[in-house]
Each structure stands twice: as structure tokens, then as C-alpha cells.
Design an enzyme around this catalytic site. Structure first.
Site, PDB file in Angstrom:
ATOM      1  N   PRO A  94      45.355  -5.992  38.802  1.00 14.39           N
ATOM      2  CA  PRO A  94      44.479  -5.730  37.654  1.00 14.39           C
ATOM      3  C   PRO A  94      45.277  -5.473  36.369  1.00 14.39           C
ATOM      4  CG  PRO A  94      44.809  -3.708  38.854  1.00 14.39           C
ATOM      5  CD  PRO A  94      45.679  -4.737  39.517  1.00 14.39           C
ATOM      6  N   LYS A 130      49.386 -13.092  41.117  1.00 18.71           N
ATOM      7  CA  LYS A 130      48.428 -13.462  40.068  1.00 18.71           C
ATOM      8  C   LYS A 130      48.055 -12.220  39.276  1.00 18.71           C
ATOM      9  CE  LYS A 130      44.276 -13.457  39.021  1.00 18.71           C
ATOM     10  NZ  LYS A 130      44.411 -13.302  37.580  1.00 18.71           N
ATOM     11  N   THR A 141      35.878  -3.346  43.408  1.00 23.52           N
ATOM     12  CA  THR A 141      35.349  -3.439  44.771  1.00 23.52           C
ATOM     13  C   THR A 141      34.613  -4.769  44.960  1.00 23.52           C
ATOM     14  OG1 THR A 141      35.166  -1.051  44.754  1.00 23.52           O
ATOM     15  CG2 THR A 141      33.939  -2.186  46.466  1.00 23.52           C
ATOM     16  N   ALA A 142      33.915  -5.223  43.909  1.00 24.61           N
ATOM     17  CA  ALA A 142      33.151  -6.471  44.034  1.00 24.61           C
ATOM     18  C   ALA A 142      34.078  -7.645  44.328  1.00 24.61           C
ATOM     19  CB  ALA A 142      32.365  -6.720  42.741  1.00 24.61           C
ATOM     20  N   GLU A 194      43.100  -2.381  47.409  1.00 23.30           N
ATOM     21  CA  GLU A 194      43.076  -1.127  46.647  1.00 23.30           C
ATOM     22  C   GLU A 194      41.960  -1.281  45.629  1.00 23.30           C
ATOM     23  OE1 GLU A 194      44.809   1.486  47.197  1.00 23.30           O
ATOM     24  OE2 GLU A 194      46.478   0.809  48.423  1.00 23.30           O
ATOM     25  N   ARG A 211      43.960  10.126  31.421  1.00 25.36           N
ATOM     26  CA  ARG A 211      45.108   9.222  31.456  1.00 25.36           C
ATOM     27  C   ARG A 211      44.614   7.787  31.266  1.00 25.36           C
ATOM     28  NH1 ARG A 211      48.852   7.676  36.226  1.00 25.36           N
ATOM     29  NH2 ARG A 211      47.045   8.138  37.500  1.00 25.36           N
ATOM     30  N   CYS A 243      41.907   3.929  38.617  1.00 23.38           N
ATOM     31  CA  CYS A 243      41.046   4.030  39.800  1.00 23.38           C
ATOM     32  C   CYS A 243      41.002   5.461  40.330  1.00 23.38           C
ATOM     33  CB  CYS A 243      41.559   3.098  40.877  1.00 23.38           C
ATOM     34  SG  CYS A 243      43.311   3.334  41.159  1.00 23.38           S
ATOM     35  N   GLU A 278      31.946   4.115  38.705  1.00 25.00           N
ATOM     36  CA  GLU A 278      33.152   4.346  37.900  1.00 25.00           C
ATOM     37  C   GLU A 278      32.851   4.060  36.441  1.00 25.00           C
ATOM     38  OE1 GLU A 278      35.896   1.416  39.437  1.00 25.00           O
ATOM     39  OE2 GLU A 278      37.489   2.876  39.514  1.00 25.00           O
TER      40      GLU A 278
HETATM   41  P1  NAP Z   1      38.913  -7.137  38.711  1.00 19.67           P
HETATM   42  O1  NAP Z   1      37.985  -7.683  37.725  1.00 19.67           O
HETATM   43  O2  NAP Z   1      38.488  -7.062  40.118  1.00 19.67           O
HETATM   44  O3  NAP Z   1      40.249  -8.000  38.588  1.00 19.67           O
HETATM   45  C1  NAP Z   1      41.389  -7.725  39.362  1.00 19.67           C
HETATM   46  C2  NAP Z   1      42.158  -9.009  39.569  1.00 19.67           C
HETATM   47  O4  NAP Z   1      41.367  -9.908  40.326  1.00 19.67           O
HETATM   48  C3  NAP Z   1      42.500  -9.724  38.272  1.00 19.67           C
HETATM   49  O5  NAP Z   1      43.751 -10.326  38.387  1.00 19.67           O
HETATM   50  C4  NAP Z   1      41.407 -10.772  38.195  1.00 19.67           C
HETATM   51  O6  NAP Z   1      41.776 -11.891  37.439  1.00 19.67           O
HETATM   52  C5  NAP Z   1      41.296 -11.142  39.656  1.00 19.67           C
HETATM   53  N1  NAP Z   1      40.050 -11.818  40.018  1.00 19.67           N
HETATM   54  C6  NAP Z   1      38.828 -11.693  39.483  1.00 19.67           C
HETATM   55  N2  NAP Z   1      37.948 -12.513  40.131  1.00 19.67           N
HETATM   56  C7  NAP Z   1      38.655 -13.153  41.097  1.00 19.67           C
HETATM   57  C8  NAP Z   1      38.337 -14.120  42.087  1.00 19.67           C
HETATM   58  N3  NAP Z   1      37.101 -14.601  42.239  1.00 19.67           N
HETATM   59  N4  NAP Z   1      39.324 -14.558  42.909  1.00 19.67           N
HETATM   60  C9  NAP Z   1      40.571 -14.094  42.777  1.00 19.67           C
HETATM   61  N5  NAP Z   1      40.941 -13.184  41.852  1.00 19.67           N
HETATM   62  C10 NAP Z   1      39.985 -12.710  41.030  1.00 19.67           C
HETATM   63  O7  NAP Z   1      39.391  -5.662  38.321  1.00 19.67           O
HETATM   64  P2  NAP Z   1      39.947  -5.176  36.924  1.00 19.67           P
HETATM   65  O8  NAP Z   1      38.811  -5.047  35.978  1.00 19.67           O
HETATM   66  O9  NAP Z   1      41.116  -6.017  36.510  1.00 19.67           O
HETATM   67  O10 NAP Z   1      40.532  -3.742  37.318  1.00 19.67           O
HETATM   68  C11 NAP Z   1      39.775  -2.596  37.330  1.00 19.67           C
HETATM   69  C12 NAP Z   1      39.368  -2.226  38.742  1.00 19.67           C
HETATM   70  O11 NAP Z   1      40.535  -2.100  39.543  1.00 19.67           O
HETATM   71  C13 NAP Z   1      38.674  -0.883  38.819  1.00 19.67           C
HETATM   72  O12 NAP Z   1      37.582  -0.951  39.687  1.00 19.67           O
HETATM   73  C14 NAP Z   1      39.750   0.033  39.394  1.00 19.67           C
HETATM   74  O13 NAP Z   1      39.239   1.153  40.062  1.00 19.67           O
HETATM   75  C15 NAP Z   1      40.470  -0.898  40.301  1.00 19.67           C
HETATM   76  N6  NAP Z   1      41.824  -0.402  40.567  1.00 19.67           N
HETATM   77  C16 NAP Z   1      42.095   0.098  41.805  1.00 19.67           C
HETATM   78  C17 NAP Z   1      43.352   0.616  42.082  1.00 19.67           C
HETATM   79  C18 NAP Z   1      43.672   1.160  43.436  1.00 19.67           C
HETATM   80  O14 NAP Z   1      44.858   1.339  43.730  1.00 19.67           O
HETATM   81  N7  NAP Z   1      42.707   1.434  44.295  1.00 19.67           N
HETATM   82  C19 NAP Z   1      44.338   0.627  41.098  1.00 19.67           C
HETATM   83  C20 NAP Z   1      44.028   0.103  39.840  1.00 19.67           C
HETATM   84  C21 NAP Z   1      42.756  -0.407  39.600  1.00 19.67           C
HETATM   85  P3  NAP Z   1      41.456 -12.034  35.875  1.00 19.67           P
HETATM   86  O15 NAP Z   1      41.694 -10.693  35.247  1.00 19.67           O
HETATM   87  O16 NAP Z   1      42.445 -13.047  35.444  1.00 19.67           O
HETATM   88  O17 NAP Z   1      40.044 -12.458  35.790  1.00 19.67           O
END
Ligand code: NAP
Length: 530
Positions: free
Chosen positions: A199, A224, A279-280, A299, A327, A333, A430
Site C-alpha cells: 500500500p 507491486k 481487507t476488500a 496484512e 501518526r 492500519c 477504519e
Molecule cells: P488497497 O487499495 O487495498 O491497495 C493496496 C495495494 O493493492 C496497492 O498496491 C493497490 O494498487 C493494490 N491493488 C488494488 N486492487 C488490486 C487488485 N484488484 N489486484 C491486485 N492489487 C490490487 O489499500 P491502500 O488504500 O493502498 O492501503 C490502505 C489499507 O491498507 C488500509 O485498509 C490499511 O489498514 C491497510 N494496511 C494494513 C497494514 C497491515 O500491516 N495490516 C499495513 C498498512 C496498511 P494501486 O494502489 O496501484 O491501485
């Protein structure tokens, strides 16, 4: 570049259209824009001079454009300016990256652990030598304050250092045999090529936390990064090359996320998917990985409760909750999503906490003394607004903030809400922004029930001076991480990961290695034959 030069129409192929994520021009402060344009230019010039401003993908050790020449704009969320245009790749480039990782696996996995360790150690040294530039790059593309960004480089690099050491400790086992002429062994072997999807909120650390253990075990990777923050990933990959990590061991592709994801999921050569994000998307990847039965670690999102008991030290609780909540402008997350406060300390805590939040300086991450940067994009800003409106419409009271910041763009005022109830959106999901909802509880049992009343289970925090309660509540919380009298608990030496719908597997610590290893049982029979 001045604001008028900012291209607002960009790549449309993927799920996001950047132009629509930029706030309207009216909300932009021109003087602020000019000041930051000059600052941004000198930062990007310095990065270019040091060879760290990479804009192409990395496949088989070569920097490569998208095959159709498409590019993707990367914006500075504090100003809206375009920092760089990076290659916008898809399935074809990803397939080639997988092939190069597959070829490299043959030789990388056969090196001794000590040889792999040396490469990782050198990579760590280079990351640390370029700590300032990498920190600037993170602030530019992600928006977090520079001090926090440099802190992320430290934190991120430590995963590489830790796993350089851990590479040498992949021990197998000898099992006492059941028959006298047999010997039974357990070998641990690298799983193979790993696809790592990360992310935008930790542009470096979420990559090193995966790539460090993968490489230590002998796996090769296709990374990626998020389309919002690819530049830090590319700079880190450049340093991996400079460290002598062989071509094809680390590959980076970015652009059309679903296409890249599909290529990784459907390839039988990819044996592991490691993902950090929502999560989605995590659920989609888990379902997609079933087709080729890959090992998966996820994660995902959290909904962290931060529980302040009557017997807590007020200062410790205020400072801990502040760190856990604000922060990265609330965009982590493990950020405290709900602050549950016991009735006896509620008023005092609300007052002291609001005063502390009022002191948080908001601004461009490069600004002196700034501790709150912008949100990543307009969608994030609108989500925060929707959550606050929902809470207020259902009876929450705004103690502080509660609206867009006068700086415009995606800045939002650090916000404290009181009288929040469990059914409000801010409690259910969240918020991923600088909003602290305060909920009141009476008993320990009620607090535990409220804390666990969610599908998420990543981080939880408790503030209390009662030792017995510390154990009782820590054990009762359905979470993967618990901070006691502490709001910042992530470290490379401890296992990080969630339960319930917050994920599968662990990153960091010795446990992070298991995600990239297969266990093989070998039975040696007839050993007494001469
Ligand atoms: P996201 O929208 O799920 O994106 C995460 C990654 O997945 C990005 O590289 C995104 O690419 C990629 N992605 C999106 N759709 C995809 C698909 N259909 N196939 C393959 N890859 C795909 O999440 P975000 O908005 O970047 O990050 C925020 C989320 O991450 C929050 O929910 C946060 O809680 C969670 N997070 C969790 C942790 C943990 O350790 N548990 C740590 C940090 C963040 P693009 O950006 O290029 O579209």
C-alpha cells in the site's frame, strides 16, 4: 512547477482517475503553492543527481518502460504537483517479471545463507546511507512529515538488517525415527517466486518487511507498489541493485493493479502472494490465489480500540493515544480507531487529550515543526468528512476540528469527537484519517465487549496501572498486537499481523521467515545396508 502547470487529467486505465482525486483549484493557496514548488524542485533535483529518482519498472535487472509506452503521474499530496511520470505497466510486463524472478530463483536459492546475508546487509547499509533522500522521497509522494518519513526509512531498513541476520538461522530438524534403520529429517526450503503487493501508507517499510524475509529464505520477488507511491519502491530497488543483489531477484512493476494482480495470481510459477492493504482487496487476492493453491499472507485493515481505564496514568494515556491515533495523519492500519474511556476518567481525559491534539501543527511535510501532513487523496478526505458527518448527525459532539483545514488540498483538521456510539460509522470502520472518536464505558467487561465487537483484529491498546487487568484484558482482546501503556509498538523484532478479518500470517521477527518457507520431510530408509 507552478500550479497552473499541474496536469490534472491522468491515467484512466485502472480503478482510479487522479484528476478527480485532486481538490478543486479554489481550495488551493497560491502562495503556499509557489513556496512548495521551489522546495519540491530542489528535492527532486537532488534525488535525480543521486540516481534515486527512478521512473521505470525493474525487470531482470533492467529499467524498462511500459511496453505500450503508457505512464502514470505521481503527485505530491500536499500540493497536487506532479513529481514524476512512471511507467504504467500491466499483465505483459508482470509475466516477464515473473519469468525473470523464476530464472533468478534457481541461482539465488542455491547460494549459501551467508552469501544471501551479505547482499542483504549491503542493501541495508545503502538504505541507511541514503536515509535523508529516501525520507524526502516518502514525504514528497506520501505526504507524511519529513521526520516521520526518515523514521520510516530507519524502521524499514531494519527489516533488511534483521533478515540479513536471520538468513543464517533457517534450521531444519532430525526427528527420532520409529524404526531402527530409518532416519527422519525436516528440511526448510524457500517457497519460490513471491508476488508482493503493497500500500501507499508506508512506501518503504511495507516492502522491506516482505522482501527482507523472502530474500533471506532464498525466494525471489515481483513487487507491486501502490500507484500513489511507486518512487520510494523504485529507489529502494535501485539500491538493491547497487548492493549487488543479482538481476531478477528483485523486480518491480506498477500501473494497472487488477492486471498485475491477475498475472501474479494465475501464474503457476508464483508460489506465494504477500499482500498489505485493504481487507476488500485482500479477500479478492485470497480467492484468486485458490486457482493455483498458493501460499498467502495478508496484512489487512484494522479497527483498533484504545482503552483508557480509570486507573491509567493520565499523561501516559494522553501521549500514548496521541501517538497511536495521529501518526501519519491517522493513516495506518494500527492507528487507534476508537478511543474507549472509562467513565471515571472520561472528562479529564477528553479535556487533556483535546488540548494535546490542538497543538499538532498541520502543514506540508517539509515544513518546520509539522506533525500532521495531508491525506493521500480526495477520496480519503471525503471519507473522513462522511464519517464525521455521520457521527454528528447521530449525536456525536465535535470537541475539536471536524472540518477541512484552511490549507486546502487534502488537509483535514485534527479532530476529537465525544459522545460517540458503537453504531456510528467511525466506530464500525477504519476512518483512516485524523479523527479520534471518544466512547464512554463503565466496566472492564463492557470495554472488552466493545473492543471485540468488530470483524477486524489487528492492533489494540490499553492504558492501566493494574497488573492483573493488563494480563486479563490482553488475553481477552481478539487482536494480533496489544500495546500496554504504549501507543507505538511496531518493531522488526516482534511478530506483526492480525486475527479475524485483519489478515493471515505474520511479518517481522523470526516468525516472518515461516511465510516464505516450505517444510519438507525426508525419510532415509535401509540405512544399515552396506
Ligand atoms: P488497497 O487499495 O487495498 O491497495 C493496496 C495495494 O493493492 C496497492 O498496491 C493497490 O494498487 C493494490 N491493488 C488494488 N486492487 C488490486 C487488485 N484488484 N489486484 C491486485 N492489487 C490490487 O489499500 P491502500 O488504500 O493502498 O492501503 C490502505 C489499507 O491498507 C488500509 O485498509 C490499511 O489498514 C491497510 N494496511 C494494513 C497494514 C497491515 O500491516 N495490516 C499495513 C498498512 C496498511 P494501486 O494502489 O496501484 O491501485
Amino acid at each position: 512547477m507552478t500550479l497552473s502547470g499541474v496536469a490534472r487529467v491522468a491515467f484512466v486505465g485502472s480503478r482510479r482517475i487522479f484528476a478527480s482525486h485532486l481538490p478543486s483549484m479554489q481550495s488551493y493557496t497560491p502562495a503556499f503553492s509557489r513556496q512548495m514548488s521551489v522546495g519540491m524542485k530542489s528535492v527532486t533535483d537532488r534525488l535525480r543527481d543521486s540516481g534515486l529518482l527512478r521512473t521505470q519498472g525493474l525487470i531482470g535487472g533492467k529499467w524498462i518502460d511500459a511496453y505500450d509506452g503508457k505512464t502514470l503521474e505521481v503527485h505530491n499530496p500536499a500540493t497536487g504537483e506532479v513529481i514524476a511520470n512512471v511507467s504504467c505497466m500491466g499483465g505483459k510486463e508482470t509475466k516477464d517479471a515473473i519469468s525473470s524472478a523464476f530464472d533468478a530463483f534457481n541461482s539465488w536459492s542455491k547460494l549459501t545463507a551467508a552469501e544471501r546475508s551479505k547482499g542483504l546487509r549491503k542493501w541495508y547499509d545503502l538504505l541507511m546511507a541514503h536515509k535523508e533522500e529516501l525520507g524526502q522521497l516518502i514525504t514528497l509522494e506520501q505526504g507524511k512529515p519529513l521526520k516521520e518519513a526518515v523514521g520510516e526509512v530507519d524502521y524499514g531498513a531494519k527489516f533488511i538488517e534483521f533478515y540479513a541476520e536471520e538468513a543464517k538461522r533457517v534450521y531444519g530438524e532430525i526427528i527420532p525415527a520409529t524404526l531402527p534403520d530409518r532416519r527422519l529429517f525436516v528440511l526448510k526450503q524457500p517457497v519460490g517466486v513471491a508476488g508482493a503487493i503493497t500500500p501507499w501508507n508506508f512506501p518503504l517499510a511495507m516492502i522491506t518487511r516482505k522482501v527482507g524475509p523472502a530474500l533471506a529464505c532464498g525466494c525471489t520477488v515481483v513487487v507491486k507498489p501502490s500507484e500513489f507511491t511507486p518512487l520510494t519502491a523504485l529507489a529502494a530497488a535501485e539500491l538493491a541493485l547497487q548492493a549487488g543483489i543479482p538481476p531478477g531477484v528483485v523486480n518491480v512493476v506498477m500501473g494497472n493493479a487488477p492486471d498485475i494482480g491477475d498475472a501474479l495470481l494465475t501464474s503457476p510459477q508464483v508460489r506465494k502472494i504477500t499482500f498489505t492493504g485493504s481487507t476488500a482487496v485482500g479477500k479478492k487476492l485470497m480467492a484468486g490465489a485458490a486457482g493455483t493453491v498458493k501460499k498467502v499472507s495478508l496484512e489487512l485493515g484494522g479497527n483498533a480500540p484504545c482503552i483508557v481505564f480509570d486507573d491509567a496514568d493520565l499523561n501516559v494515556a494522553v501521549n500514548g493515544a496521541l501517538a497511536a491515533k495521529f501518526r501519519n495523519s491517522g493513516q495506518t492500519c494500527v492507528c487507534a480507531n476508537r478511543v474507549l474511556v472509562q467513565e471515571g476518567i472520561y472528562e479529564k481525559f477528553a479535556d487533556a487529550f483535546s488540548k494535546a491534539v490542538k497543538n499538532l501543527k498541520v502543514g506540508d511535510g517539509f515544513g518546520e515543526g509539522v506533525v500532521q501532513g495531508p491525506l493521500i487523496n480526495k477520496a480519503a478526505l471525503e471519507k473522513v468528512e462522511t464519517f464525521v458527518e455521520d457521527a454528528v448527525s447521530k449525536g456525536a459532539k465535535v470537541l475539536l476540528g471536524g472540518r477541512r483545514h484552511s490549507l486546502g488540498m487534502t488537509f483535514y483538521e485534527p479532530t476529537v469527537l465525544s459522545n460517540v456510539k458503537s453504531e456510528m460509522l467511525v466506530s464500525r470502520e477504519e476512518v483512516f484519517g485524523p479523527v479520534a472518536p471518544l466512547l464512554c464505558f463503565k466496566t472492564e467487561e463492557e470495554a472488552i465487549h466493545m473492543a471485540n465487537d468488530t470483524n477486524a483484529g489487528l492492533a489494540a491498546y490499553i492504558f492501566t496501572n493494574n497488573l492483573q487487568r493488563t494480563w486479563r484484558v490482553s488475553e481477552a482482546l481478539e487482536y494480533g498486537l496489544v500495546g500496554v501503556n504504549e501507543g507505538l509498538i511496531s518493531t522488526e523484532v516482534a511478530p506483526f499481523g492480525g486475527v479475524k478479518q485483519s489478515g493471515l500470517g505474520r511479518e517481522g521477527s523470526k516468525y516472518g521467515m515461516d511465510e516464505f518457507l516450505e517444510i519438507k520431510y525426508v525419510c532415509l530408509g535401509d540405512m544399515n545396508r552396506k
